[in-house]
Design a protein around this motif. Structure first.
Motif, mmCIF file in Angstrom:
data_model
loop_
_atom_site.group_PDB
_atom_site.id
_atom_site.type_symbol
_atom_site.label_atom_id
_atom_site.label_comp_id
_atom_site.label_asym_id
_atom_site.label_seq_id
_atom_site.Cartn_x
_atom_site.Cartn_y
_atom_site.Cartn_z
ATOM 1 N N LEU A 103 0.731 -1.423 0.053
ATOM 2 C CA LEU A 103 -0.044 -0.015 0.054
ATOM 3 C C LEU A 103 0.985 1.158 -0.126
ATOM 4 O O LEU A 103 0.447 2.121 -0.674
ATOM 5 C CB LEU A 103 -0.846 0.038 1.193
ATOM 6 C CG LEU A 103 -1.938 -1.284 1.206
ATOM 7 C CD1 LEU A 103 -3.128 -0.970 2.584
ATOM 8 C CD2 LEU A 103 -2.968 -0.688 0.020
ATOM 9 N N ALA A 104 1.988 1.331 0.556
ATOM 10 C CA ALA A 104 2.976 2.279 0.543
ATOM 11 C C ALA A 104 3.307 2.635 -0.819
ATOM 12 O O ALA A 104 3.340 3.956 -1.127
ATOM 13 C CB ALA A 104 3.980 2.288 1.551
ATOM 14 N N ILE A 105 3.837 1.637 -1.265
ATOM 15 C CA ILE A 105 4.235 1.853 -2.869
ATOM 16 C C ILE A 105 2.931 2.390 -3.573
ATOM 17 O O ILE A 105 3.013 3.199 -4.573
ATOM 18 C CB ILE A 105 4.821 0.461 -3.374
ATOM 19 C CG1 ILE A 105 6.199 0.139 -2.555
ATOM 20 C CG2 ILE A 105 5.309 0.785 -4.885
ATOM 21 C CD1 ILE A 105 6.865 -1.077 -2.907
ATOM 22 N N ALA A 106 2.044 1.567 -3.364
ATOM 23 C CA ALA A 106 0.920 2.102 -4.191
ATOM 24 C C ALA A 106 0.159 3.449 -4.231
ATOM 25 O O ALA A 106 -0.165 4.017 -4.974
ATOM 26 C CB ALA A 106 -0.246 1.061 -4.203
ATOM 27 N N ARG A 107 0.462 3.929 -2.953
ATOM 28 C CA ARG A 107 -0.001 5.146 -2.610
ATOM 29 C C ARG A 107 0.923 6.087 -2.719
ATOM 30 O O ARG A 107 0.562 7.595 -2.576
ATOM 31 C CB ARG A 107 -0.650 5.254 -1.102
ATOM 32 C CG ARG A 107 -1.919 4.450 -0.901
ATOM 33 C CD ARG A 107 -2.291 4.273 0.613
ATOM 34 N NE ARG A 107 -3.424 3.760 0.948
ATOM 35 C CZ ARG A 107 -3.989 3.423 2.102
ATOM 36 N NH1 ARG A 107 -3.333 3.766 3.083
ATOM 37 N NH2 ARG A 107 -5.038 2.676 1.906
ATOM 38 N N ALA A 108 2.101 5.953 -2.940
ATOM 39 C CA ALA A 108 3.180 6.789 -3.296
ATOM 40 C C ALA A 108 3.042 8.128 -4.262
ATOM 41 O O ALA A 108 2.026 7.361 -5.356
ATOM 42 C CB ALA A 108 4.617 6.347 -3.417
ATOM 43 N N GLU A 109 3.285 9.171 -4.084
ATOM 44 C CA GLU A 109 2.773 10.245 -4.942
ATOM 45 C C GLU A 109 3.541 9.908 -6.421
ATOM 46 O O GLU A 109 2.706 10.264 -7.421
ATOM 47 C CB GLU A 109 3.396 11.620 -4.473
ATOM 48 C CG GLU A 109 2.511 12.806 -5.080
ATOM 49 C CD GLU A 109 2.710 14.203 -4.546
ATOM 50 O OE1 GLU A 109 2.625 15.099 -4.713
ATOM 51 O OE2 GLU A 109 3.623 13.867 -3.491
#
Length: 282
Positions: free
Chosen positions: A53-59
């Motif tokens: 999720l952190a990679i997917a939500r990265a700007e």
């Protein structure tokens, strides 16, 4: 002696070999498509939900995906309009050099994408043949998101033309003449006679051009400028992560592209099927 009835889902066929053909089809599909995609999903899932999720939500990831899908959709729309026009001209008119124009449509198929990208970047650069006049008007194409759209239009145009052209060839000019004799003007003839017959093929070409543009890499990176958060496409972000040996991160971006592509193409196909039924096509 009575033979067993065929399953209700199986279409009757004179030619034998359904079981063998289905088995070979599923095996080939699994080896070529399903197993590699399953490996991609498993690699992305190996990092855990939180990091995924952190990679997917990265700007940066969101910006790259937005540019890739937005530019691909816009390029497919442009190709639908111009591809329909080019196919109409090639089918309905005879003019000197028609064969040359017809052959030129297939050049994006044969040309290496890197060569196409270099050529587009040189032409649309601020000092290029087309870029210089546009630059004086305050319009910059190369090294901007607009350059991404231009590259995707270039590589996607043949899909629409070659999909629509055979359908137009099957529509006899007498159909248009009959509509005119019955009192239909040109606009009504186009929207009530020609477009309903051509629309399924046009929609298919649109979906093919969109699908091709989403994964395009070689022709885009030379004209896009590749500025993070501005003109960086998702395939380039995957390559960057691979060069950094971040294989799991690259797999996450790949899975996001795969999921978004599948959803959009599925929705477009459902819309395509609904319109086909409304227009009376099988």
């Amino acid at each position: 002696m009575q033979t067993a009835a065929a399953p209700r889902w199986r279409q009757p066929s004179i030619l034998p070999g359904f079981g063998l053909a289905l088995g070979v089809t599923l095996t080939a599909l699994s080896l070529v498509v399903l197993i590699p995609l399953a490996g991609l999903v498993l690699k992305a899932a190996s990092i855990g939900p939180a990091e995924f999720l952190a990679i997917a939500r990265a700007e940066r990831t969101v910006a790259a995906l937005r540019l890739s899908f937005g530019a691909s959709f816009l390029a497919a729309l442009v190709n639908a309009g111009f591809g329909m026009l080019i196919a109409w001209v090639l089918v309905r008119y005879r003019f000197p050099g028609r064969r040359m124009v017809d052959a030129a449509v297939d050049l994006p198929f044969a040309m290496p994408t890197a060569v196409a990208g270099i050529a587009l970047a040189a032409i649309y650069a601020p000092n290029g043949w087309i870029g210089a006049p546009l630059d004086t008007l305050g319009l910059k194409v190369a090294y901007t998101p607009l350059g991404v759209v231009v590259a995707l239009v270039f590589i996607g145009l043949p899909f629409v033309v070659r999909t629509v052209q055979p359908v137009l060839e099957e529509i006899e000019p007498e159909v248009e003449e009959a509509a005119a004799l019955l009192g239909a003007d040109r606009r009504r003839t186009i929207f009530t006679v020609i477009l309903p017959s051509v629309f399924p093929a046009l929609a298919t070409g649109f979906v093919m051009a969109f699908a091709r543009a989403v994964g395009e890499y070689g022709s885009v990176i030379f004209i896009a400028g590749n500025v993070p958060m501005v003109s960086e496409i998702a395939p380039l972000l995957i390559v960057i992560r691979l060069e950094q040996f971040d294989y799991a991160g690259a797999a996450v971006v790949g899975v996001l592209m795969l999921a978004a592509s599948f959803v959009m193409i599925l929705l477009l196909n459902l819309l395509h099927g609904g319109l086909r039924r409304r227009l009376g096509h099988v």
